[in-house]
Design a protein around this motif. Structure first.
Motif, short mmCIF file in Angstrom:
data_model
loop_
_atom_site.label_atom_id
_atom_site.label_comp_id
_atom_site.label_asym_id
_atom_site.label_seq_id
_atom_site.Cartn_x
_atom_site.Cartn_y
_atom_site.Cartn_z
N SER A 37 0.83 -1.22 0.00
CA SER A 37 0.00 0.00 0.00
C SER A 37 0.86 1.26 0.00
O SER A 37 1.97 1.28 0.53
N LYS A 38 0.36 2.28 -0.60
CA LYS A 38 1.00 3.58 -0.62
C LYS A 38 0.59 4.35 0.64
O LYS A 38 -0.26 3.91 1.39
N ILE A 39 1.19 5.50 0.87
CA ILE A 39 0.80 6.33 2.01
C ILE A 39 -0.70 6.61 1.90
O ILE A 39 -1.19 7.00 0.84
N ALA A 40 -1.40 6.37 2.99
CA ALA A 40 -2.86 6.55 3.07
C ALA A 40 -3.60 5.67 2.07
O ALA A 40 -4.73 5.95 1.72
N GLY A 41 -3.00 4.56 1.64
CA GLY A 41 -3.63 3.70 0.64
C GLY A 41 -3.97 2.32 1.14
O GLY A 41 -4.29 1.44 0.34
N ASN A 42 -3.91 2.10 2.45
CA ASN A 42 -4.25 0.78 2.99
C ASN A 42 -5.76 0.57 2.97
O ASN A 42 -6.53 1.52 2.88
N ASP A 43 -6.17 -0.70 3.03
CA ASP A 43 -7.60 -1.01 2.93
C ASP A 43 -8.31 -1.13 4.28
O ASP A 43 -9.51 -1.00 4.33
N CYS A 44 -7.61 -1.39 5.35
CA CYS A 44 -8.33 -1.56 6.61
C CYS A 44 -7.41 -1.36 7.80
O CYS A 44 -6.23 -1.14 7.65
N ALA A 45 -8.00 -1.45 8.98
CA ALA A 45 -7.28 -1.22 10.22
C ALA A 45 -6.09 -2.17 10.39
O ALA A 45 -6.19 -3.35 10.12
N ALA A 46 -4.98 -1.61 10.80
CA ALA A 46 -3.77 -2.38 11.09
C ALA A 46 -2.74 -1.44 11.67
O ALA A 46 -2.91 -0.23 11.65
N GLY A 48 -1.71 -0.24 14.43
CA GLY A 48 -1.98 0.75 15.45
C GLY A 48 -3.04 1.80 15.12
O GLY A 48 -3.27 2.70 15.89
N HIS A 49 -3.70 1.71 13.98
CA HIS A 49 -4.79 2.64 13.67
C HIS A 49 -6.04 1.82 13.38
O HIS A 49 -5.98 0.62 13.23
N SER A 50 -7.15 2.52 13.29
CA SER A 50 -8.42 1.80 13.20
C SER A 50 -9.20 2.03 11.92
O SER A 50 -10.39 1.75 11.87
N CYS A 51 -8.54 2.52 10.88
CA CYS A 51 -9.32 2.85 9.70
C CYS A 51 -8.51 2.70 8.42
O CYS A 51 -7.29 2.80 8.43
N GLU A 63 0.79 -3.11 6.77
CA GLU A 63 -0.40 -2.57 6.11
C GLU A 63 -0.77 -3.47 4.93
O GLU A 63 0.11 -4.07 4.31
N TRP A 64 -2.06 -3.55 4.61
CA TRP A 64 -2.47 -4.43 3.52
C TRP A 64 -3.52 -3.80 2.63
O TRP A 64 -4.18 -2.86 2.99
N LYS A 65 -3.62 -4.36 1.45
CA LYS A 65 -4.65 -4.02 0.46
C LYS A 65 -5.25 -5.33 -0.04
O LYS A 65 -4.56 -6.34 -0.08
N LEU A 66 -6.49 -5.29 -0.44
CA LEU A 66 -7.09 -6.45 -1.08
C LEU A 66 -6.71 -6.43 -2.56
O LEU A 66 -6.81 -5.39 -3.21
N VAL A 67 -6.25 -7.56 -3.03
CA VAL A 67 -5.88 -7.69 -4.45
C VAL A 67 -6.50 -8.98 -4.99
O VAL A 67 -6.96 -9.83 -4.23
N ALA A 68 -6.51 -9.12 -6.29
CA ALA A 68 -7.03 -10.34 -6.91
C ALA A 68 -6.21 -11.54 -6.42
O ALA A 68 -4.99 -11.47 -6.32
N LYS A 69 -6.90 -12.59 -6.08
CA LYS A 69 -6.25 -13.80 -5.56
C LYS A 69 -5.17 -14.28 -6.54
O LYS A 69 -5.38 -14.34 -7.74
#
Length: 82
Positions: A37-46, A48-51, A63-69
């Motif tokens: 993920s890029k800065i401010a480009g994550n998909d969900c909480a991880a 130490g933050h909740s969003c 940090e993670w993003k959802l991608v095609a399997k």
């Protein structure tokens, strides 16, 4: 309002608040990909933050993003947090 009514009202409020929360349905065609993920480009909480959208650094392994399997490793990511 007596104590019993207050407890009952609190319990009902809690149940309604939980029911109103959106849930993420599991999508079998997607997978979590850590470290891409890029800065401010994550998909969900991880990390130490909740969003979503709160990643402070690019390519953070927590940090993670959802991608095609099946595409995460091609993107130089990891299927587990680093």
């Amino acid at each position: 309002m007596n104590t019993q009514s207050l407890i009952l009202a609190s319990a009902i409020t809690a149940v309604l608040a939980l029911a109103a929360q959106p849930t993420l349905a599991a999508d079998a065609s997607k997978e979590k990909c850590f470290g891409i993920s890029k800065i401010a480009g994550n998909d969900c909480a991880a990390n130490g933050h909740s969003c979503a959208g709160m990643a402070k650094t690019a390519n953070d392994g927590k940090e993670w993003k959802l991608v095609a399997k099946g595409t995460c490793l091609d993107l130089k990511g990891s299927l587990t947090a680093r």
